[in-house]
Design an enzyme around this catalytic site. Structure first.
Site, mmCIF file in Angstrom:
data_model
loop_
_atom_site.group_PDB
_atom_site.id
_atom_site.type_symbol
_atom_site.label_atom_id
_atom_site.label_comp_id
_atom_site.label_asym_id
_atom_site.label_seq_id
_atom_site.Cartn_x
_atom_site.Cartn_y
_atom_site.Cartn_z
ATOM 1 N N GLY A 234 0.858 -1.155 0.007
ATOM 2 C CA GLY A 234 0.045 -0.036 -0.090
ATOM 3 C C GLY A 234 0.898 1.321 -0.078
ATOM 4 O O GLY A 234 0.206 2.608 -0.007
ATOM 5 N N GLU A 269 4.275 -6.521 1.694
ATOM 6 C CA GLU A 269 3.776 -7.109 0.536
ATOM 7 C C GLU A 269 3.708 -5.749 -0.402
ATOM 8 O O GLU A 269 2.636 -5.561 -1.159
ATOM 9 C CB GLU A 269 2.509 -7.766 0.419
ATOM 10 C CG GLU A 269 2.310 -8.778 1.568
ATOM 11 C CD GLU A 269 0.940 -9.196 1.666
ATOM 12 O OE1 GLU A 269 -0.131 -8.380 1.347
ATOM 13 O OE2 GLU A 269 0.534 -10.295 2.158
ATOM 14 N N PRO A 270 4.816 -5.206 -0.759
ATOM 15 C CA PRO A 270 4.800 -3.896 -1.660
ATOM 16 C C PRO A 270 4.713 -4.253 -3.181
ATOM 17 O O PRO A 270 5.256 -5.341 -3.551
ATOM 18 C CB PRO A 270 6.105 -3.334 -1.264
ATOM 19 C CG PRO A 270 7.095 -4.414 -1.058
ATOM 20 C CD PRO A 270 6.178 -5.460 -0.342
ATOM 21 N N ARG A 272 3.333 -1.652 -5.850
ATOM 22 C CA ARG A 272 3.417 -0.375 -6.408
ATOM 23 C C ARG A 272 4.940 0.426 -6.044
ATOM 24 O O ARG A 272 5.540 1.034 -6.781
ATOM 25 C CB ARG A 272 2.308 0.891 -6.085
ATOM 26 C CG ARG A 272 2.334 1.983 -6.735
ATOM 27 C CD ARG A 272 1.173 3.129 -6.150
ATOM 28 N NE ARG A 272 -0.174 2.189 -5.808
ATOM 29 C CZ ARG A 272 -1.038 2.056 -6.584
ATOM 30 N NH1 ARG A 272 -1.108 2.553 -7.757
ATOM 31 N NH2 ARG A 272 -2.361 1.498 -6.357
ATOM 32 N N CYS A 339 -13.454 2.974 -28.090
ATOM 33 C CA CYS A 339 -14.932 3.551 -28.103
ATOM 34 C C CYS A 339 -15.484 3.534 -26.640
ATOM 35 O O CYS A 339 -16.473 2.740 -26.591
ATOM 36 C CB CYS A 339 -15.635 2.641 -29.143
ATOM 37 S SG CYS A 339 -14.897 2.648 -30.539
ATOM 38 N N TYR A 368 0.322 -1.974 -12.190
ATOM 39 C CA TYR A 368 -1.028 -1.818 -12.647
ATOM 40 C C TYR A 368 -1.289 -1.320 -13.840
ATOM 41 O O TYR A 368 -2.306 -0.739 -14.209
ATOM 42 C CB TYR A 368 -2.040 -1.211 -11.321
ATOM 43 C CG TYR A 368 -1.798 -1.894 -9.869
ATOM 44 C CD1 TYR A 368 -2.320 -2.991 -9.725
ATOM 45 C CD2 TYR A 368 -1.282 -1.123 -9.143
ATOM 46 C CE1 TYR A 368 -1.934 -3.708 -8.228
ATOM 47 C CE2 TYR A 368 -0.781 -1.662 -7.689
ATOM 48 C CZ TYR A 368 -1.073 -2.847 -7.346
ATOM 49 O OH TYR A 368 -0.952 -3.561 -6.328
HETATM 50 C C1 PLP Z 1 -2.771 -5.412 -3.734
HETATM 51 C C2 PLP Z 1 -2.159 -5.864 -2.449
HETATM 52 C C3 PLP Z 1 -0.895 -5.562 -1.977
HETATM 53 C C4 PLP Z 1 -0.068 -4.553 -3.031
HETATM 54 O O1 PLP Z 1 -0.537 -3.206 -2.667
HETATM 55 P P1 PLP Z 1 0.463 -2.108 -3.240
HETATM 56 O O2 PLP Z 1 -0.413 -0.863 -2.934
HETATM 57 O O3 PLP Z 1 0.769 -2.331 -4.763
HETATM 58 O O4 PLP Z 1 1.592 -2.064 -2.379
HETATM 59 C C5 PLP Z 1 -0.550 -6.233 -1.105
HETATM 60 N N1 PLP Z 1 -1.060 -7.094 -0.473
HETATM 61 C C6 PLP Z 1 -2.387 -7.404 -0.787
HETATM 62 C C7 PLP Z 1 -3.412 -8.234 0.142
HETATM 63 C C8 PLP Z 1 -3.044 -6.808 -1.955
HETATM 64 O O5 PLP Z 1 -4.112 -7.191 -2.190
#
Ligand code: PLP
Length: 405
Positions: A234, A269-270, A272, A339, A368
């Site tokens: 996130g 869990e990065p 972005r 379109c 993304y």
């Molecule tokens: C999408 C997601 C992430 C990654 O989010 P980012 O904003 O790209 O860092 C990590 N963990 C879970 C469970 C997600 O659904």
């Protein structure tokens, strides 16, 4: 990563004009240097915590890019059997893979269990029962996590918020505590982890601080020692190029404090943060069409190639490849050929004057971007290339029209 040389934009010293000529537009162009820099920054910021970093594969699931990421020692956060297969194919070890998502099917759970991945992060009682059922048949004990929904406003776009009670993700505190009790009694489940993920593109420090306070409280109530605390991803990036960044240092210190009471291994869990700003989308102007108050700059890239502006109203800066001093006398609306009225990227006042056939780039499309692309309007997926050590590696070739037939 990019600079103008003689008024012409280059990326890692390659002239974008030449890349466009060689591969033909649109092209996703990635920088290995930037990828390396992001991973090193992330590691350095959280050095004192020594976390397991699981790259979120949904942000970009290109196999060759995943392989580069795995070489830096990162694991993977996957949300489907397909992503799990990709991560394994890219050489990521099962003991560095976590599986998230609210709707994992029996087939997907079976696959993950057979591959002996580190953790399945569950999101409901039904899912826990299903894993227990499979584990009994296989006579195994399966490592699971439970995802807590901490009911926090991540102060990001509503479409990418996941940690509020009205969102489908995780379970609330009461349910969480019930489930902990249940799992602890199970012979076939081993409760290893508490996981959270409150949303994406977060640039405000408060939500993460609040999240840690809530976790601390809930863990105490659960009276369980979690081997892992998975804090999700996130972390936002600076799409607007105005130095708006999350204070990672502060986040890290907050986690250090949290770990004084909780002796757990941290998982991140990065997605972005690792890949968002490592790529640009190179596109050519097909036509410029006069409108009433603005001119439409019609690109050869469309919402099928990059859907974030259409889906989330998100901003991606647009930069001309050839710098000219003359300004346009009307606003420009950059649109694609699809379109759909939502097929537009950006409206800009006072852009430099553009001409048909000029090249532009759309910035920060590494996360993304291609992973959310489609063949809508029967358009082939674009070329993806990686610039690494003054060489160009092809990450994936443009689809041929015949592939789509
Ligand atoms: C999408 C997601 C992430 C990654 O989010 P980012 O904003 O790209 O860092 C990590 N963990 C879970 C469970 C997600 O659904």
């Amino acid at each position: 990563m990019m600079k103008y040389i003689n008024k012409e934009l280059t990326i890692e010293n390659f002239r974008i004009k030449n890349l466009a000529k060689k591969f033909t537009t649109p092209i996703y162009c990635y920088s290995f240097n930037k990828l390396k820099e992001n991973i090193q920054n992330f590691k350095n910021n959280f050095k004192s915590i020594n976390p397991l970093i699981c790259f979120s594969v949904k942000s970009n699931s290109n196999t060759k890019l995943l392989r580069e990421i795995s070489k830096f020692g990162l694991g993977a956060d996957v949300v489907s059997a397909g992503e799990l297969m990709k991560a394994l194919l890219a050489g990521i070890k099962p003991n560095k893979i976590v599986f998230s998502g609210v709707g994992k099917t029996s087939k997907e759970l079976n696959f993950a269990i057979n591959k002996k991945i580190l953790l399945i992060n569950t999101e409901s009682k039904s899912e826990i029962l299903e894993i227990e059922r499979i584990a009994k048949i296989k006579k195994k004990k399966i490592n699971i996590g439970i995802r807590l929904n901490p009911n926090i406003d991540a102060k990001t776009l509503s479409q990418i918020s996941t940690g509020k009670k009205e969102n489908k993700f995780g379970v609330d505190e009461k349910k969480f505590l019930e489930l902990v009790k249940y799992v602890k009694k199970s012979k076939n489940l081993d409760l290893k982890c508490l996981s959270v993920h409150i949303g994406s593109q977060i640039l405000n420090d408060d939500p993460y601080g609040k999240m840690l306070d809530i976790l601390d409280k809930v863990i105490k109530k659960s009276k369980h020692v979690f081997e892992y605390i998975d804090l999700g991803g996130g972390i936002g990036i600076d799409y607007n190029n105005n130095n708006q960044n999350l204070n990672l240092n502060k986040y890290s210190r907050n986690i250090e404090k949290f770990l004084k009471n909780n002796k757990s291994k941290i998982i991140f869990e990065p997605g972005r943060y690792i890949v968002g700003n490592i790529a640009v989308l190179i596109s050519q102007i097909t036509y410029i069409k006069e409108g009433h108050k603005k001119d439409f700059v019609i690109l050869d890239a469309g919402m099928n190639d990059l859907i974030r502006p259409a889906l989330y109203n998100s901003i991606h800066r647009i930069i001309p490849v050839k710098a000219k001093s003359k300004l346009s006398n009307k606003d420009y609306e950059f649109v694609g050929p699809i379109c759909e009225s939502t097929d537009k990227f950006l409206t800009v006042k006072k852009f430099q004057k553009l001409d048909e056939k000029d090249l532009i780039i759309i910035c920060d499309v590494g996360a993304y971007g291609i992973s959310l692309s489609s063949n809508y309007n029967m358009r082939p997926k674009p070329f993806e290339i990686l610039i690494k050590k003054s060489k160009i590696k092809i990450l994936s070739k443009r689809q041929k029209l015949l592939d789509l037939m």
